[in-house]
Scaffold this motif. Structure first.
Motif, PDB file in Angstrom:
ATOM      1  N   LEU A   1     -10.565  -3.563  -6.286  1.00 34.57           N
ATOM      2  CA  LEU A   1     -10.639  -2.364  -5.444  1.00 34.57           C
ATOM      3  C   LEU A   1     -10.205  -1.173  -6.284  1.00 34.57           C
ATOM      4  O   LEU A   1      -9.022  -1.036  -6.618  1.00 34.57           O
TER       5      LEU A   1
ATOM      6  N   THR B   1      -8.230   1.851  -0.014  1.00 35.07           N
ATOM      7  CA  THR B   1      -7.759   0.522  -0.399  1.00 35.07           C
ATOM      8  C   THR B   1      -7.004  -0.130   0.760  1.00 35.07           C
ATOM      9  O   THR B   1      -7.218  -1.309   1.077  1.00 35.07           O
ATOM     10  N   HIS B   2      -6.128   0.620   1.371  1.00 30.69           N
ATOM     11  CA  HIS B   2      -5.357   0.098   2.509  1.00 30.69           C
ATOM     12  C   HIS B   2      -6.275  -0.454   3.590  1.00 30.69           C
ATOM     13  O   HIS B   2      -6.038  -1.522   4.163  1.00 30.69           O
TER      14      HIS B   2
ATOM     15  N   LEU C   1      -7.912  -3.874   2.423  1.00 28.40           N
ATOM     16  CA  LEU C   1      -7.071  -5.010   2.050  1.00 28.40           C
ATOM     17  C   LEU C   1      -7.081  -6.082   3.135  1.00 28.40           C
ATOM     18  O   LEU C   1      -6.869  -5.787   4.313  1.00 28.40           O
TER      19      LEU C   1
ATOM     20  N   ALA D   1      -2.298  -9.352   1.482  1.00 29.12           N
ATOM     21  CA  ALA D   1      -2.582  -9.054   0.071  1.00 29.12           C
ATOM     22  C   ALA D   1      -1.430  -8.334  -0.614  1.00 29.12           C
ATOM     23  O   ALA D   1      -1.204  -8.508  -1.810  1.00 29.12           O
ATOM     24  N   LEU D   2      -0.693  -7.515   0.130  1.00 27.78           N
ATOM     25  CA  LEU D   2       0.483  -6.833  -0.400  1.00 27.78           C
ATOM     26  C   LEU D   2       1.663  -7.100   0.521  1.00 27.78           C
ATOM     27  O   LEU D   2       1.493  -7.262   1.737  1.00 27.78           O
TER      28      LEU D   2
ATOM     29  N   PRO E   1       1.819  -3.279   2.751  1.00 27.75           N
ATOM     30  CA  PRO E   1       0.627  -2.442   2.570  1.00 27.75           C
ATOM     31  C   PRO E   1       0.788  -1.030   3.104  1.00 27.75           C
ATOM     32  O   PRO E   1       0.133  -0.093   2.629  1.00 27.75           O
TER      33      PRO E   1
ATOM     34  N   THR F   1      -2.519  -8.574  -6.717  1.00 19.40           N
ATOM     35  CA  THR F   1      -2.088  -8.660  -5.319  1.00 19.40           C
ATOM     36  C   THR F   1      -1.576 -10.071  -5.048  1.00 19.40           C
ATOM     37  O   THR F   1      -1.654 -10.961  -5.915  1.00 19.40           O
TER      38      THR F   1
ATOM     39  N   THR G   1      -2.998 -12.061  -3.057  1.00 22.63           N
ATOM     40  CA  THR G   1      -4.167 -12.886  -2.776  1.00 22.63           C
ATOM     41  C   THR G   1      -4.914 -13.146  -4.076  1.00 22.63           C
ATOM     42  O   THR G   1      -5.421 -12.199  -4.691  1.00 22.63           O
TER      43      THR G   1
ATOM     44  N   LEU H   1      -7.997 -10.935  -6.079  1.00 24.95           N
ATOM     45  CA  LEU H   1      -8.101  -9.547  -5.641  1.00 24.95           C
ATOM     46  C   LEU H   1      -7.173  -8.678  -6.478  1.00 24.95           C
ATOM     47  O   LEU H   1      -5.973  -8.963  -6.593  1.00 24.95           O
TER      48      LEU H   1
ATOM     49  N   LEU I   1      -6.226  -4.453  -7.976  1.00 27.12           N
ATOM     50  CA  LEU I   1      -6.243  -3.035  -7.627  1.00 27.12           C
ATOM     51  C   LEU I   1      -6.333  -2.180  -8.883  1.00 27.12           C
ATOM     52  O   LEU I   1      -5.739  -2.507  -9.915  1.00 27.12           O
TER      53      LEU I   1
END
Length: 465
Positions: free
Chosen positions: A274, A281-282, A285, A289-290, A293, A412, A414, A417, A419
């Motif tokens: 991403l 991005t938020h 997601l 993932a974070l 977030p 992240t 996940t 994935l 960033l």
């Protein structure tokens, strides 16, 4: 230029075609990964782009880089654009102060061929916009700044303005030197900027290698570099590039693969990067993932205003200049790059423009044309053929104290994935350098997970400037 390694072909999808996304795509493709790049706009380049206004080719804003920007220099080399965005042989910045009782005064920031920090000694000793006492205190503050440990997390909790004041810097010194550089690179005045980011800029750019701060800029429209040449490089690397293609969702499968949804198509991938702004991005997601977030939405943004003026004759003999005692910050000659045949086209880059970003064009015209007349005497007899503005209300992330804890890394929680974007944890402010570095970091993380070797031409960006 795939590296020729064998093994199962892996597929990565890059969401976003700015500098971060293009970098990640090229790095992955060079390592033998099959890559699809998806960009919602009709062009590549993110916020560093060009458009047509009649016969003019206009950059949405002036972008420069420095010799210490090794990642962006790699990017230029990778797209065969280095010759189109050359560096100065040696740092030389004319600085005009038109707000003096004795009249307009010109100074210069130059470097010598001496080891750092002696390379700036002569220019500081003769800088006419500061008193002798202020120059002496600037030198002591610079040495203190050079001694800061950039790995110290406490630096990010302090603001640069308070640190400067504590180290004897007057309001005039901050305006005439520290903010002259800092506002343009950080997009914030010293009092609004993280000490960590400011220290990184000054230590890397001005207090490391003698040539680190030499300035480079595109002598062609930005679209020639970040769209046309970037797309040519992507095509040569075998990347499938789709513009006008907005991603609506990104979903992991139980088998470790991913689905990326665009209108009319579902794209399967082994990895997803991403490379879009933090708010977008938020929204993309997947859950988990974070860790937090919501922190992405806490990263503030800062605007940049660009004022464009076309005169009927030449009014500026230098490629650019900086201004003091004026709303004008930096003025660039964009005549040749724009394709203008007669007269001169100047672009004013106004960072940290919170108070002006929404002002009407007529009011900006009334403000800036008289200021240009004070700074550039030749404008007083010149006719104005065109005056317009471009506005980027969310041009960069705000480099406020405490922002470091909000900036995520490339990985992240996940698997598969990643960033990218200048707003991620690059250690740099929101610059073209930071964007490219983020793309490198995301590609590196993906390649490690995919079991692919690093491309030979990448990851050499930490070499000394």
């Amino acid at each position: 230029m795939p590296d020729g390694t064998t093994g199962p072909t892996r597929h990565a999808v890059i969401v976003g075609g700015g500098l971060a996304g293009v970098t990640a795509a090229l790095a992955l493709a060079d390592a033998g990964v099959r890559v699809t790049l998806l960009e919602s706009r009709p062009r590549l380049g993110g916020l560093a782009f060009s458009f047509q206004r009649g016969e003019l080719t206009v950059d949405n804003g002036q972008h420069v880089y420095m010799r210490c920007c090794t990642a962006y220099r790699w990017f230029l080399d990778r797209i065969d654009g280095t010759a189109l965005a050359p560096l100065q042989d040696r740092l030389d910045v004319p600085v005009v102060d038109a707000d003096r009782p004795e009249g307009r005064r010109l100074g210069r920031l130059r470097r010598d061929a001496l080891p750092a920090p002696l390379h700036l000694g002569r220019t500081l000793a003769t800088y006419p916009h500061l008193s002798l006492a202020e120059r002496s205190k600037v030198g002591r503050a610079a040495l203190a700044l050079k001694g800061l440990d950039l790995a110290d997390p406490a630096l990010d909790r302090q603001d640069f303005g308070s640190w400067l004041a504590a180290h004897g810097q007057s309001a005039r010194a901050i305006e005439a030197l520290w903010d002259l550089v800092g506002v343009a690179t950080l997009n914030a005045v010293a009092g609004d900027a993280s000490l960590a980011l400011a220290a990184m800029v000054f230590k890397t750019g001005l207090l490391s290698a003698p040539g680190a701060a030499d300035i480079g800029w595109a002598h062609v429209p930005l679209g020639e570099l970040h769209d046309r040449l970037a797309r040519k490089a992507l095509d040569s690397a075998g990347v499938r590039t789709e513009v006008r293609s907005r991603v609506t969702s990104v979903s992991p499968h139980t088998n470790g693969r991913w689905s990326v949804e665009v209108p009319g198509e579902s794209i399967e991938a082994d990895a997803v990067v991403l490379a879009v702004p933090q708010r977008e991005t938020h929204d993309l997601l997947p859950d988990g993932a974070l860790d937090a977030p919501g922190r992405l939405l806490e990263i503030g943004t800062a605007p940049i205003l660009n004022v464009h003026v076309v005169y009927d004759r030449k009014v500026l003999d230098a490629p650019f200049l900086a201004a003091l005692g004026s709303p004008v910050q930096w003025v660039f000659d964009r005549t040749d790059a724009s394709g203008l045949k007669e007269g001169q086209y100047l672009a004013l880059s106004q960072s940290a423009a919170q108070e002006e970003i929404d002002l009407p064009v007529a009011e900006l015209r009334e403000r800036y044309l008289p200021e240009l007349a004070r700074l550039l005497p030749l404008t007083r007899g010149a006719g104005v053929r065109d005056f317009f503005v471009t506005r980027e209300r969310t041009a960069t992330f705000a480099p406020a104290p405490g922002v470091a804890r909000l900036r995520p890394g490339a990985r992240t929680r996940t698997p598969g994935l990643y960033l990218a974007g200048a707003w991620t944890a690059t250690g740099w402010p929101a610059t073209m350098e930071g964007a490219v570095r983020s793309g490198v970091s995301a590609a590196d993380a993906a390649l490690r997970a995919l079991g692919r070797p690093r491309p030979a031409r990448l990851f050499d960006i930490e070499e000394a400037a």
